[in-house]
Design an enzyme around this catalytic site. Structure first.
Site, short mmCIF file in Angstrom:
data_model
loop_
_atom_site.label_atom_id
_atom_site.label_comp_id
_atom_site.label_asym_id
_atom_site.label_seq_id
_atom_site.Cartn_x
_atom_site.Cartn_y
_atom_site.Cartn_z
N ASP A 132 0.99 -1.09 0.09
CA ASP A 132 -0.07 0.01 0.06
C ASP A 132 0.97 1.42 0.03
O ASP A 132 1.84 1.53 0.80
CB ASP A 132 -0.80 0.03 1.45
CG ASP A 132 -1.96 0.82 1.25
OD1 ASP A 132 -2.36 1.33 0.17
OD2 ASP A 132 -2.42 1.60 2.24
N HIS A 139 -3.73 14.32 0.66
CA HIS A 139 -4.06 13.36 1.84
C HIS A 139 -2.94 13.50 2.66
O HIS A 139 -2.89 13.65 3.93
CB HIS A 139 -4.17 11.90 1.29
CG HIS A 139 -4.33 11.10 2.52
ND1 HIS A 139 -5.38 10.94 3.54
CD2 HIS A 139 -3.45 10.01 3.02
CE1 HIS A 139 -5.19 10.25 4.37
NE2 HIS A 139 -4.12 9.53 4.17
N GLU A 205 -10.69 4.20 3.59
CA GLU A 205 -9.57 4.79 2.77
C GLU A 205 -10.00 4.66 1.31
O GLU A 205 -9.94 3.45 0.77
CB GLU A 205 -8.17 4.50 3.17
CG GLU A 205 -7.66 4.87 4.27
CD GLU A 205 -6.24 4.59 4.66
OE1 GLU A 205 -5.68 5.43 5.49
OE2 GLU A 205 -5.55 3.87 3.99
N GLU A 207 -9.20 4.14 -2.20
CA GLU A 207 -8.08 3.62 -3.09
C GLU A 207 -8.34 3.10 -4.23
O GLU A 207 -9.65 2.55 -4.37
CB GLU A 207 -7.08 3.20 -2.29
CG GLU A 207 -6.62 3.68 -1.01
CD GLU A 207 -5.54 2.81 -0.16
OE1 GLU A 207 -4.74 2.20 -1.08
OE2 GLU A 207 -5.07 3.03 1.02
N ASP A 239 -9.04 0.52 2.04
CA ASP A 239 -8.04 0.06 2.89
C ASP A 239 -8.50 0.28 4.30
O ASP A 239 -8.15 1.38 4.90
CB ASP A 239 -6.61 0.51 2.59
CG ASP A 239 -5.72 -0.30 3.44
OD1 ASP A 239 -5.92 -1.55 3.60
OD2 ASP A 239 -4.53 0.42 3.71
N ARG A 243 -8.03 4.03 13.01
CA ARG A 243 -7.25 5.10 13.50
C ARG A 243 -6.48 4.89 14.73
O ARG A 243 -5.57 5.67 14.96
CB ARG A 243 -8.07 6.48 13.06
CG ARG A 243 -8.39 6.52 11.74
CD ARG A 243 -7.35 6.65 10.68
NE ARG A 243 -7.83 6.92 9.27
CZ ARG A 243 -7.18 6.82 8.35
NH1 ARG A 243 -5.83 6.39 8.43
NH2 ARG A 243 -7.51 6.99 7.13
N GLN A 246 -3.52 2.55 15.00
CA GLN A 246 -2.83 3.17 14.17
C GLN A 246 -1.86 4.09 14.93
O GLN A 246 -0.60 4.31 14.89
CB GLN A 246 -3.24 3.76 13.01
CG GLN A 246 -2.16 4.06 12.13
CD GLN A 246 -2.60 4.56 10.63
OE1 GLN A 246 -3.87 4.54 10.40
NE2 GLN A 246 -1.90 5.20 9.76
N TYR A 250 2.00 2.99 15.07
CA TYR A 250 2.91 3.31 13.83
C TYR A 250 4.05 3.93 14.23
O TYR A 250 4.96 3.92 13.23
CB TYR A 250 1.94 4.45 13.07
CG TYR A 250 2.25 5.71 13.04
CD1 TYR A 250 2.98 6.54 12.32
CD2 TYR A 250 1.45 6.43 14.17
CE1 TYR A 250 3.17 7.99 12.70
CE2 TYR A 250 1.60 7.78 14.43
CZ TYR A 250 2.43 8.76 13.73
OH TYR A 250 2.53 9.75 13.94
N LYS A 259 -4.10 -1.97 9.83
CA LYS A 259 -4.43 -2.07 8.44
C LYS A 259 -4.65 -3.45 8.26
O LYS A 259 -5.12 -3.84 7.17
CB LYS A 259 -3.25 -1.66 7.70
CG LYS A 259 -3.10 -0.03 7.82
CD LYS A 259 -3.99 0.71 7.18
CE LYS A 259 -3.53 2.05 7.18
NZ LYS A 259 -4.27 3.07 6.23
N THR A 263 -8.87 -5.54 3.72
CA THR A 263 -8.82 -4.67 2.57
C THR A 263 -9.78 -5.11 1.52
O THR A 263 -9.66 -6.34 1.34
CB THR A 263 -7.36 -4.62 1.97
OG1 THR A 263 -6.34 -4.01 2.99
CG2 THR A 263 -7.25 -3.79 0.86
N THR A 356 -4.54 6.56 -0.03
CA THR A 356 -5.84 7.30 0.08
C THR A 356 -5.93 8.36 -1.03
O THR A 356 -4.77 9.21 -1.26
CB THR A 356 -5.91 8.01 1.55
OG1 THR A 356 -6.19 6.91 2.53
CG2 THR A 356 -7.42 8.59 1.39
N GLU A 370 -10.02 12.87 7.59
CA GLU A 370 -9.83 14.26 6.89
C GLU A 370 -11.19 14.99 6.69
O GLU A 370 -11.42 16.11 7.18
CB GLU A 370 -9.17 14.12 5.59
CG GLU A 370 -7.93 13.66 5.28
CD GLU A 370 -7.74 13.27 3.99
OE1 GLU A 370 -7.35 14.11 3.45
OE2 GLU A 370 -7.88 11.85 3.58
#
Length: 425
Positions: A132, A139, A205, A207, A239, A243, A246, A250, A259, A263, A356, A370
């Protein structure tokens, strides 16, 4: 095939995703034949390629008829670009309004055509590997401004490297597959240590993804100017992202459990040949990329994209976003060139997510992170509800299409309904 018409009337409707100019490939089964096999979407029907091959009407150089009876597209894709071109030309010929071969053979037509409404769609390819990317400047800027520093939203390497990470191929699912809300560690701002909890900030997301058609050998980078010849086609891709999981995990190595749980991809693979008329110039890149990431010509595609959210007990879906693939800063060719420049090899069926896709306006953003600015400004829905993040029972619907002169090349829908998390033992 710009002005071509099919003898199948449903394929000629102005807003049909699957006219004769498209001819995307997928894997389907139905009550008449429960074995998954290769089909092509045309109008509201599926053309069964295994029937055409068995009848001697689909003879492709280097292809045994049995390749069209396989439960994935990998065998067909692995035949190479010459076979793809020959198959597309022959299928278009058989479906053209001026060709009587299939049109006037009622018995064969009854065996070869199946209603999409009555079919079960399966994952179109076996996916050996999934990567990904993070290639939308809008973004990345939004996320950087929101979570780090608005004055230095993009990290120093972002305009130099098509950023990406290796995802989890085993949890890629086909459209319509329910998605379980994930569990994991969440760090609440008022607590010293994390807690174990169901995700509280579940997001989509928006995509696209591309499917590798021509593999590469270990130690042999793919040149940027040749990279598109390695791509068979594209799908829509959601995806799903946790949040809050993450945010805690992350640093230092990037996304992991946030993630890996699901998917979703659309069931139809739209070929690069079908997308060719919609090629456009990608955004200007500054600084100029390093030499291995340079390519001349147009390498973006004018693909309109939408996201809808439909609550479980609501009769109406609300459009959350309308954006376009042409906004992507890094092209698919650049992504693939960078992915392999180290010597990394690729396999037929590998899936590469775009990252994204967000545009320059508020209604063109590709995630709830967002759109609601991390939950601070909930979105109103058509039925009076609001959403900061996805709730249990919500269905997310991604749509995508290229608009031609009197026809559209569409991807169909990419959908997933969120189910409650499994209770911790």
């Amino acid at each position: 095939m710009g002005t071509a018409q099919s003898w199948l009337e449903s394929a000629n409707a102005a807003h049909c995703d699957f006219p004769i100019q498209n001819l995307p490939y997928g894997i389907f089964s139905n009550a008449a034949n429960p074995s998954p096999r290769i089909g092509v979407a045309i109008g509201d029907q599926i053309l069964d390629l295994s029937v055409l091959a068995a009848s001697g009407l689909l003879k492709i150089p280097g292809a045994e008829p049995a390749v069209f009876s396989q439960p994935t597209l990998n065998g067909f894709i692995g035949l190479g670009e010459q076979a793809w071109t020959a198959a597309r030309a022959r299928i278009a010929e058989l479906l053209d309004s001026g060709c009587a071969t299939l049109r006037d053979d009622a018995a064969l037509r009854a065996r070869a055509l199946s209603s999409q409404a009555d079919a079960t769609m399966h994952l179109p390819v076996h996916i050996p590997g999934y990567t990904d990317f993070y290639s939308s400047k809008e973004h990345a800027t939004n996320v950087g401004a929101m979570l780090r520093d608005p004055n230095n939203a993009l990290l120093p390497n972002w305009k130099e490297i098509p950023i990406g990470y290796n995802g989890r191929a085993s949890s890629v699912v086909v459209s319509g597959t329910p998605v379980l809300r994930p569990n994991g560690q969440i760090k609440l701002p008022d607590q010293e240590r994390p807690i174990f909890s169901a995700c509280r900030k579940l997001d989509f997301e928006l995509e696209t993804g591309f499917i590798i058609g021509q593999p590469s050998k270990l130690g042999s980078p793919i040149a940027c100017e040749n990279a598109e010849s390695h791509i068979f086609g594209m799908v829509l891709l959601n995806d799903w992202s946790a949040r809050d999981l993450q945010a805690w995990e992350y640093v230092p190595l990037g996304p992991f459990n946030a993630k890996t749980f699901a998917t979703t991809i659309s069931p139809w693979v739209v070929t690069m040949a079908a997308l060719e008329p919609f090629r456009v110039q990608q955004p200007a890149q500054s600084p100029e990329p390093l030499s291995y990431l340079r390519h001349a010509g147009k390498h973006a595609f004018d693909i309109q994209l939408e996201v809808y959210l439909k609550p479980e007990k609501s009769a109406e879906a609300t459009r959350l976003s309308h954006t376009n693939f042409r906004y992507m800063y890094w092209s698919m060719a650049q992504q693939l060139a960078h992915h392999t420049v180290s010597g990394c090899n690729t396999n037929v069926g590998d899936l590469m997510g775009s990252g994204t896709i967000s545009g320059p306006t508020r209604d063109s953003l590709g995630s709830l992170l967002e759109l609601t600015w991390n939950g601070k400004t909930p979105l109103p829905l058509a039925d009076g509800q609001t959403r900061s993040f996805i709730e249990d029972g919500d269905e997310l619907i991604l749509k995508g299409w290229c608009q031609g002169d009197g026809y559209r090349v569409g991807f169909g829908n990419c959908t997933g309904k969120v189910l409650p998390a499994i209770a911790a033992a």
